[in-house]
Design an enzyme around this catalytic site. Sequence first.
Site, PDB file in Angstrom:
ATOM      1  N   GLY A  17       0.808  -1.210   0.000  1.00 11.93           N
ATOM      2  CA  GLY A  17       0.000   0.000   0.000  1.00 11.93           C
ATOM      3  C   GLY A  17       0.840   1.257   0.000  1.00 11.93           C
ATOM      4  N   GLY A  18       1.944   1.224  -0.725  1.00 14.18           N
ATOM      5  CA  GLY A  18       2.918   2.310  -0.664  1.00 14.18           C
ATOM      6  C   GLY A  18       2.691   3.466  -1.604  1.00 14.18           C
ATOM      7  N   GLY A  19       1.527   3.541  -2.238  1.00 14.12           N
ATOM      8  CA  GLY A  19       1.288   4.611  -3.192  1.00 14.12           C
ATOM      9  C   GLY A  19       0.225   5.605  -2.790  1.00 14.12           C
ATOM     10  N   SER A  20      -0.323   5.466  -1.581  1.00  8.59           N
ATOM     11  CA  SER A  20      -1.345   6.415  -1.135  1.00  8.59           C
ATOM     12  C   SER A  20      -1.330   6.499   0.382  1.00  8.59           C
ATOM     13  CB  SER A  20      -2.745   5.989  -1.611  1.00  8.59           C
ATOM     14  OG  SER A  20      -3.112   4.745  -1.044  1.00  8.59           O
ATOM     15  N   ASN A  93       1.781  -2.279   5.429  1.00 10.72           N
ATOM     16  CA  ASN A  93       0.989  -1.076   5.675  1.00 10.72           C
ATOM     17  C   ASN A  93      -0.437  -1.168   5.141  1.00 10.72           C
ATOM     18  OD1 ASN A  93       0.446   2.016   5.775  1.00 10.72           O
ATOM     19  ND2 ASN A  93       0.380   1.530   3.587  1.00 10.72           N
ATOM     20  N   SER A 145      -2.842  -0.310  14.793  1.00  7.49           N
ATOM     21  CA  SER A 145      -3.662   0.877  15.038  1.00  7.49           C
ATOM     22  C   SER A 145      -3.984   0.956  16.518  1.00  7.49           C
ATOM     23  CB  SER A 145      -4.960   0.788  14.218  1.00  7.49           C
ATOM     24  OG  SER A 145      -5.920   1.703  14.671  1.00  7.49           O
ATOM     25  N   TYR A 158     -11.935  -5.043  11.904  1.00  6.47           N
ATOM     26  CA  TYR A 158     -10.686  -4.288  11.785  1.00  6.47           C
ATOM     27  C   TYR A 158      -9.923  -4.266  13.105  1.00  6.47           C
ATOM     28  CZ  TYR A 158      -7.616  -0.229  11.023  1.00  6.47           C
ATOM     29  OH  TYR A 158      -6.536   0.606  10.927  1.00  6.47           O
ATOM     30  N   THR A 160     -10.123  -6.370  15.536  1.00  8.53           N
ATOM     31  CA  THR A 160      -9.653  -7.735  15.799  1.00  8.53           C
ATOM     32  C   THR A 160      -8.372  -8.019  15.029  1.00  8.53           C
ATOM     33  OG1 THR A 160     -11.897  -8.540  16.201  1.00  8.53           O
ATOM     34  CG2 THR A 160     -10.245 -10.188  15.611  1.00  8.53           C
ATOM     35  N   ALA A 161      -8.349  -7.636  13.756  1.00  8.05           N
ATOM     36  CA  ALA A 161      -7.154  -7.863  12.945  1.00  8.05           C
ATOM     37  C   ALA A 161      -5.960  -7.093  13.491  1.00  8.05           C
ATOM     38  CB  ALA A 161      -7.425  -7.464  11.494  1.00  8.05           C
TER      39      ALA A 161
END
Length: 254
Positions: A17-20, A93, A145, A158, A160-161
């Site tokens: 996810g390194g582009g936003s 990420n 998070s 989310y 939980t993850a």
Amino acid sequence: MNVNFSDLAGRSVFITGGGSGIGAAVTEGFLRQNARVAFVQRSDASGFCDDMEKRTGHRPLYISCDTTHTSALKAALDKAAEAHGPVEILVNNAANDQRHATGEVDENYWDEAMAVNLKAYFFACQHVIPAMRATGGGVIVNFTSISYMMGNAGYPAYTTANSGITGLTRSLAREFGPDNIRVNAIAPGWVLTQKQKDMWVTAETLAAHIDRQCLKKELQPEEMVEPVLFLASEASRAMTGQVLVADGGVVVTG
């Protein structure tokens, strides 16, 4: 950003996810340290790569990939290793913090949420560890998070993850510490990416959250970069199995 971690120069870095959002800021941060950066993202990021080349003098390697497809994720990691050498620094990420009500979650939604927010983290780690062991060590930084630390409602899959990411981080740190592989996590607070502004932020919710922070300020993606670079560099060489909270002082631990 004026911080210089000289040992990151030339290192092979892979970011999901390194582009936003935060991921884009992290990609730029590593490029400015003269690292060799590859990243995956589902949406087209060629324009972002052009911009990074202009701004930093270095072009990241963009690989189109849905990280929930494990075979595609492994192929992307292999492609990055072919271009830049074995991955020395992995930054997990990519995530999806879509809001959802407990009563509306079905089995398919649950599986999809775990796939993007936890499963992809595990299999990316699994895939890079053999080469890290063979080359004498490496670094993994997992994004979690503060949502689960706060006991937030509104997105139980989310949270939980993210709790699972902390467990994964600690277990891998213990298992692979003897191989000089450090595994840490960073837990951002509410960082105001464009996605957050477009989908979740209201004046009321933001004011209420900042009221809970020790630092009365809006958190920006760029403020997550130095903590990641610190965890990736030799500056944190005595740290592993840790969760570094960067939230403006919402979750106060110790």
